[in-house]
Write a protein that holds these residues in place. Structure first.
Motif, PDB file in Angstrom:
ATOM      1  N   THR A 216       0.835  -1.188   0.000  1.00 24.96           N
ATOM      2  CA  THR A 216       0.000   0.000   0.000  1.00 24.96           C
ATOM      3  C   THR A 216       0.873   1.242   0.000  1.00 24.96           C
ATOM      4  OG1 THR A 216      -1.849   1.155   1.065  1.00 24.96           O
ATOM      5  CG2 THR A 216      -0.208   0.157   2.510  1.00 24.96           C
ATOM      6  N   ASP A 217       0.351   2.308  -0.609  1.00 24.34           N
ATOM      7  CA  ASP A 217       1.020   3.607  -0.601  1.00 24.34           C
ATOM      8  C   ASP A 217       0.130   4.653   0.056  1.00 24.34           C
ATOM      9  OD1 ASP A 217      -0.941   3.755  -2.492  1.00 24.34           O
ATOM     10  OD2 ASP A 217       0.326   4.494  -4.103  1.00 24.34           O
ATOM     11  N   ALA A 218      -0.872   4.201   0.832  1.00 30.40           N
ATOM     12  CA  ALA A 218      -1.876   5.040   1.489  1.00 30.40           C
ATOM     13  C   ALA A 218      -2.887   5.608   0.501  1.00 30.40           C
ATOM     14  CB  ALA A 218      -1.242   6.171   2.299  1.00 30.40           C
TER      15      ALA A 218
ATOM     16  N   HIS B 262      -5.145  -5.585   6.908  1.00 32.75           N
ATOM     17  CA  HIS B 262      -3.768  -5.215   7.289  1.00 32.75           C
ATOM     18  C   HIS B 262      -3.345  -3.928   6.570  1.00 32.75           C
ATOM     19  CE1 HIS B 262       0.544  -6.184   8.230  1.00 32.75           C
ATOM     20  NE2 HIS B 262       0.723  -5.482   7.120  1.00 32.75           N
ATOM     21  N   GLU B 263      -3.558  -3.874   5.271  1.00 30.76           N
ATOM     22  CA  GLU B 263      -3.181  -2.683   4.512  1.00 30.76           C
ATOM     23  C   GLU B 263      -4.024  -1.484   4.932  1.00 30.76           C
ATOM     24  OE1 GLU B 263      -0.589  -3.009   3.070  1.00 30.76           O
ATOM     25  OE2 GLU B 263      -0.413  -5.048   2.320  1.00 30.76           O
ATOM     26  N   ALA B 264      -5.312  -1.706   5.152  1.00 29.84           N
ATOM     27  CA  ALA B 264      -6.192  -0.601   5.516  1.00 29.84           C
ATOM     28  C   ALA B 264      -5.826  -0.021   6.880  1.00 29.84           C
ATOM     29  CB  ALA B 264      -7.645  -1.078   5.521  1.00 29.84           C
ATOM     30  N   LEU B 265      -5.411  -0.862   7.821  1.00 27.83           N
ATOM     31  CA  LEU B 265      -5.035  -0.354   9.137  1.00 27.83           C
ATOM     32  C   LEU B 265      -3.737   0.457   9.079  1.00 27.83           C
ATOM     33  CD1 LEU B 265      -5.882  -3.029  11.883  1.00 27.83           C
ATOM     34  CD2 LEU B 265      -6.909  -0.784  11.479  1.00 27.83           C
TER      35      LEU B 265
ATOM     36  N   CYS C 187      -3.002   2.408   6.803  1.00 28.24           N
ATOM     37  CA  CYS C 187      -3.454   3.728   6.350  1.00 28.24           C
ATOM     38  C   CYS C 187      -4.283   4.420   7.431  1.00 28.24           C
ATOM     39  CB  CYS C 187      -4.264   3.583   5.068  1.00 28.24           C
ATOM     40  SG  CYS C 187      -3.391   2.780   3.710  1.00 28.24           S
ATOM     41  N   GLY C 188      -5.228   3.680   8.025  1.00 28.56           N
ATOM     42  CA  GLY C 188      -6.092   4.277   9.029  1.00 28.56           C
ATOM     43  C   GLY C 188      -5.342   4.765  10.254  1.00 28.56           C
TER      44      GLY C 188
END
Length: 257
Positions: free
Chosen positions: A44-46, A70-73, A75-76
Motif C-alpha cells: 500500500t502507498d496510502a 492489514h493494509e487498511a489499518l 493507512c487508518g
C-alpha cells in the motif's frame, strides 16, 4: 485472474458485513493487481492496495480478509506519517507487529510468514519500535510504499513537517572574471595515402552499415543489451505535501468509520 478478483471482492464484502469498521477502511482503497516482479505479496502507498495474484490465489477467504484489513489499518493508523526520525526497516517491522495482533484478536486468519507476537497486542508502533533490534532479520508481510527506501531518517523528519532550523547561508561573493582561452593552432592536414586504381572508396551508405555492424559486434562482445521497457505499475511514494493531505484524509475516515 478472474478467480482472484472474485475472491478479493468476496473478502471485501464479508469485511463490510462482518466487521464494518475494517470494511469501511478497505472500501476507501482501490484494489490494483501489480504488474512486474516488484510486488510478491501485497502493498500500500496510502492511496491504494496492490496485490500479487499469485500470492492471493492459494490463500483462504479469511486470510485474504486479513491482508486487506492489514493494509487498511496501516493507512487508518497513519503509519505513513508517524515515522519521523526512526529507521525505516525497524519502523516497518514495528508497524506490522502493531497491526497483526489486532486482526488475530478480531478473528481473522494469519497468512503464512506474517509477523505475530501476542505480547505486542495493544501496543502502538512507537512503543514496539525500541523492542526491535537494529539487525533484526524479521520481514514484513507486505511492502510499505509510502516511504522512499533510499531516503534517510533526517529526510523523513523534514518530510513529516518539521521546520528546517538550519541557519541561512550568506550570499556568495561575486566570482572573479575567468581568463579567456587562448586560440589553439589549427592542426595541419595529413597527406592522404595514394589509392590503387582498382580499389574503390566505400560510399556513405556502406560506411554507415559497417559502423553499425562494428557497434553491434562490440555490444555482443561486452555483453551489452538494449534496455527492456519496465513492466511495472509500482507507484512513486507520496511527497511531504501529499503525506500531509493523506494524513488529514485518513483521520477523517477513521472518525467516520
Amino acid at each position: 485472474m478472474h478467480e482472484v478478483a472474485r475472491k478479493l471482492t468476496a473478502a471485501r464484502t464479508k469485511l463490510v458485513l462482518d466487521k464494518p469498521f475494517l470494511g469501511a477502511l478497505v472500501l476507501r482503497l482501490p484494489l490494483i493487481e501489480s504488474t512486474g516482479s516488484w510486488c510478491t505479496t501485497s502493498a500500500t502507498d496510502a492511496r491504494s492496495i496492490y496485490y500479487s495474484a499469485d500470492y492471493m490465489a492459494p490463500l483462504s477467504l479469511s486470510q485474504v480478509q486479513f491482508v486487506l484489513a492489514h493494509e487498511a489499518l496501516h493507512c487508518g493508523l497513519s503509519h505513513f506519517a508517524r515515522r519521523e526520525h526512526r529507521d525505516l526497516n525497524r519502523w516497518n517491522i514495528a508497524c506490522d507487529h502493531a497491526v497483526n495482533p489486532l486482526l488475530v484478536e478480531d478473528g481473522l486468519e494469519l497468512p503464512p510468514d506474517a509477523l505475530y507476537n501476542e505480547e505486542y497486542l495493544g501496543l502502538s508502533a512507537e512503543e514496539i519500535y525500541p523492542l526491535i533490534k537494529d539487525d533484526s532479520k524479521e520481514k514484513t508481510l507486505d511492502q510499505h510504499l509510502y516511504d522512499d527506501p533510499n531516503s534517510s531518517a533526517d529526510d523523513n523528519s523534514q518530510d513529516a513537517g518539521e521546520p528546517d532550523n538550519s541557519p541561512p547561508q550568506p550570499p556568495k561573493a561575486s566570482e572573479p572574471p575567468q581568463p579567456q582561452p587562448q586560440p589553439q593552432p589549427q592542426p595541419q592536414p595529413q597527406p592522404q595515402p595514394k589509392q590503387n586504381p582498382g580499389q574503390q572508396q566505400p560510399g556513405p551508405a556502406e560506411s554507415t552499415q559497417d559502423g553499425e555492424q562494428r557497434s553491434r559486434s562490440n555490444d555482443a562482445a561486452h555483453g551489452d543489451r538494449p534496455e527492456e521497457p519496465a513492466n511495472t505499475n509500482r507507484p512513486p511514494p507520496p511527497d511531504a505535501q501529499e503525506k500531509a493531505q493523506l494524513n488529514t484524509r485518513w483521520q477523517q475516515r477513521l472518525v467516520a468509520a
